[in-house]
Motif scaffolding. Sequence first.
Motif, mmCIF file in Angstrom:
data_model
loop_
_atom_site.group_PDB
_atom_site.id
_atom_site.type_symbol
_atom_site.label_atom_id
_atom_site.label_comp_id
_atom_site.label_asym_id
_atom_site.label_seq_id
_atom_site.Cartn_x
_atom_site.Cartn_y
_atom_site.Cartn_z
ATOM 1 N N THR A 52 0.946 -1.217 -0.265
ATOM 2 C CA THR A 52 0.009 0.077 -0.029
ATOM 3 C C THR A 52 0.980 1.222 -0.069
ATOM 4 O OG1 THR A 52 -0.171 0.216 2.678
ATOM 5 C CG2 THR A 52 -1.626 -1.344 1.473
ATOM 6 N N PRO A 53 0.304 2.417 -0.264
ATOM 7 C CA PRO A 53 0.965 3.710 -0.604
ATOM 8 C C PRO A 53 1.825 4.059 0.946
ATOM 9 C CG PRO A 53 -0.896 3.860 -1.445
ATOM 10 C CD PRO A 53 -1.108 2.709 -1.042
ATOM 11 N N ASP A 54 1.283 3.427 2.156
ATOM 12 C CA ASP A 54 1.756 3.534 3.405
ATOM 13 C C ASP A 54 2.620 2.614 3.777
ATOM 14 O OD1 ASP A 54 -0.366 2.395 5.527
ATOM 15 O OD2 ASP A 54 -0.896 2.934 3.634
ATOM 16 N N GLY A 55 2.822 1.528 3.096
ATOM 17 C CA GLY A 55 3.981 0.430 3.286
ATOM 18 C C GLY A 55 3.210 -0.696 3.910
ATOM 19 N N PHE A 92 -6.857 6.741 4.934
ATOM 20 C CA PHE A 92 -5.710 6.787 4.057
ATOM 21 C C PHE A 92 -4.643 7.720 4.953
ATOM 22 C CE2 PHE A 92 -3.191 9.145 0.930
ATOM 23 C CZ PHE A 92 -3.075 8.365 -0.328
ATOM 24 N N SER A 93 -3.414 7.295 4.987
ATOM 25 C CA SER A 93 -2.493 7.996 5.986
ATOM 26 C C SER A 93 -2.184 9.199 5.286
ATOM 27 C CB SER A 93 -1.184 7.222 5.970
ATOM 28 O OG SER A 93 -0.465 7.554 6.545
ATOM 29 N N ASN A 113 3.407 10.731 -1.809
ATOM 30 C CA ASN A 113 4.503 10.359 -2.877
ATOM 31 C C ASN A 113 4.390 8.988 -3.670
ATOM 32 O OD1 ASN A 113 7.028 11.252 -4.231
ATOM 33 N ND2 ASN A 113 7.868 9.338 -2.648
ATOM 34 N N GLN A 114 4.157 8.004 -2.846
ATOM 35 C CA GLN A 114 4.302 6.413 -3.217
ATOM 36 C C GLN A 114 2.791 6.616 -4.058
ATOM 37 O OE1 GLN A 114 6.196 3.964 -3.226
ATOM 38 N NE2 GLN A 114 7.780 5.372 -2.208
ATOM 39 N N TYR A 115 1.799 7.151 -3.416
ATOM 40 C CA TYR A 115 0.491 7.074 -4.050
ATOM 41 C C TYR A 115 0.433 7.581 -5.627
ATOM 42 C CZ TYR A 115 -4.798 7.106 -4.025
ATOM 43 O OH TYR A 115 -6.110 7.088 -4.232
ATOM 44 N N ASP A 172 -6.805 0.766 1.536
ATOM 45 C CA ASP A 172 -7.069 1.597 2.338
ATOM 46 C C ASP A 172 -6.568 1.120 3.792
ATOM 47 O OD1 ASP A 172 -8.207 3.589 0.910
ATOM 48 O OD2 ASP A 172 -10.157 2.713 1.358
ATOM 49 N N LEU A 173 -6.400 2.105 4.769
ATOM 50 C CA LEU A 173 -5.822 1.637 6.224
ATOM 51 C C LEU A 173 -6.720 0.359 6.740
ATOM 52 C CD1 LEU A 173 -5.333 5.240 7.527
ATOM 53 C CD2 LEU A 173 -3.526 3.349 7.095
ATOM 54 N N ASN A 174 -7.976 0.272 6.414
ATOM 55 C CA ASN A 174 -8.838 -0.988 6.996
ATOM 56 C C ASN A 174 -8.842 -2.199 5.884
ATOM 57 O OD1 ASN A 174 -10.313 0.427 5.175
ATOM 58 N ND2 ASN A 174 -12.128 0.303 6.151
#
Lengths: 360, 360
Positions: free
Chosen positions: B103-106, B168-169, B176-178, B340-342
């Motif tokens: 995910t974009p937040d790793g 979304f973090s 940046n990753q997204y 997503d975060l969940n």
Amino acid sequence: MNYKRFYLYVLGLSVLFIPSGLMAVQAVKQKPLTIQEQGSFAVGGTVIKNDGTFDPRKPANPAGQSFHGDHAYVFYQKPVNARKLPIMFLHGAGQFSKTYETTPDGREGFQNIFLRRGFSVYMVDQPRRGNAGRSTIAANLTPTPDEQMWFSQFRVGVWPDYFPGVQFSKDKETLNQYFRQMTPNTGPFDVGVISDALAALFDKAGPGILVTHSQGGGPGWYTGMKSDKVRAIVAYEPGSNFTFPEGEVPAPIPNTFAKLSGVAVPLAEFKKLTQIPIIIYYGDNIPDKPSDIPAQDYWRACLEMANNWANLVNKYGGDVTVVHLPNAGFKGNTHFPFSDLNNVEIADHLSVWLKKKKLD
Amino acid sequence: MNYKRFYLYVLGLSVLFIPSGLMAVQAVKQKPLTIQEQGSFAVGGTVIKNDGTFDPRKPANPAGQSFHGDHAYVFYQKPVNARKLPIMFLHGAGQFSKTYETTPDGREGFQNIFLRRGFSVYMVDQPRRGNAGRSTIAANLTPTPDEQMWFSQFRVGVWPDYFPGVQFSKDKETLNQYFRQMTPNTGPFDVGVISDALAALFDKAGPGILVTHSQGGGPGWYTGMKSDKVRAIVAYEPGSNFTFPEGEVPAPIPNTFAKLSGVAVPLAEFKKLTQIPIIIYYGDNIPDKPSDIPAQDYWRACLEMANNWANLVNKYGGDVTVVHLPNAGFKGNTHFPFSDLNNVEIADHLSVWLKKKKLD
């Protein structure tokens, strides 16, 4: 028990002993890979920003909007109990990370082979290629038939003939997969942009071994100069962009394909490449003397350039080995030794070198 | 012990219990993945051939040369003791297989999550996107800043504001990753070309479950009609190209973003989609009533279209479920529920459905 069977035996692999020509179509049951961690990320790159203010009611207006591009895309896997140094794999011209994945005839490539040998692997798509397609510079893509050129350029043979004894499966589906493992540039090839992204990868992932192929050789030398985390370079058939100290660039090497010149860099930069072990491999069917087949003649010139370069790096105290595979007992290799039919033996040669250099 | 902790516990995972906001930067040690087999291949596509004879002394002359293009690129992994049906993952507009990777937040995406749950996974880059870049139709690529549009279109928020409670973090590197997980079309988007390649994938890999996202929804419906090996379709936020029987196509649904029409197909084709279970998910922050923010209004229209479509498929004896996530207790989801975060809970919802439909 021959060498190959013995090798598989000591790795504890469960295999069917079948003629190597049938390998492509037979199920070969390997031991499972145990992956501690795997994932992907973008690394490096730049951002374009437009002046103005974004209006969410006019989303097609680029005012106030940004564009992230010129990053590399990386898919990595870390085996359980990984060796200390990972391997970063950079592809060559017209190619992407697939170069090191499943071979065109369906066997395991260096991605899996070196995972099985305990190395973490980082599979790179360079900026403006494959999954790293978002380029800050425009490009026009035109589907120009060119595969018979690549068949020859990659030294599978001289189209439509395969080289006798070539380490490349002659079934039709292999060639289909081989041609489909190409993908176009989505922006200009840029050694600086690519080596910046690779240096950022080493910053993120830590010290490692850089493996390059063909056109990737040039960005590889630059990455070695930009990042002190590059602990070794393994270059398969590097082409253009060999770097020489200012004032010591040799004359271009004439050949019937393309101009092949060295590139000048400050001596202090060049000397950084004397601080790490480097091994360079070239395959078979490279002529000794000038040839009127450009696809072969170019690699004659590259091999000569590589030898010149190695001699100079070594004169400055470096540690470069050039392996012309036929001289080391490996016959029939193409421009892609790591995916050729004998790629396990090609990997063995590298494993021996890595051990000798205490890189494993 | 809350639900999430309990879930991780029953999976036998070794985790650090930390606030979810820190997940992106904390090391979370998971159990190793045991992969029986992994690799990559091209599938589908076509070949252009030029008349004439290739001359190896004039390699730049396209006469007599060929061009393989319009294939999909697929990276697959099969876990040890895999479940019977694999999952094939197709991305949406501007995206590639990365959509379902890290995910974009790793954190882990659906690739790893469903591998851990015993499914073989096939990660697709559709023809003319990402690693499947070799297109038989030309394209001009221009780096046009457009990311504030995508931030809104993908319902992270309305730039520069995040939606309250969005899954979304908010750290800078996530964004940046997204943005860097986008990559351009290297040829025109073509539902027929894409669904042909996907049908060829099902022919090669055997029966499986197709997961689509956004623009990928259209090719997904066509693949379900072209291949009897598609045993279920899971569509996250499908957009254009819902297929209706000739004579039963509803009026376009007005919205402030783009024309949204159904597409007519023969009734016999349409009926094929009544033979498999289908589940469609939409996230949060989709307005109930027309909005002057095109990025939000479009998804209102898509959700309405999806409900119309589901009703008609079900009227013809089909089995379509539309899940509007906020109504099912999931708040704050964007256009990418699977990252997503969940996303573990989102995966749980799918796992329950797969079990209920006897697809696991």
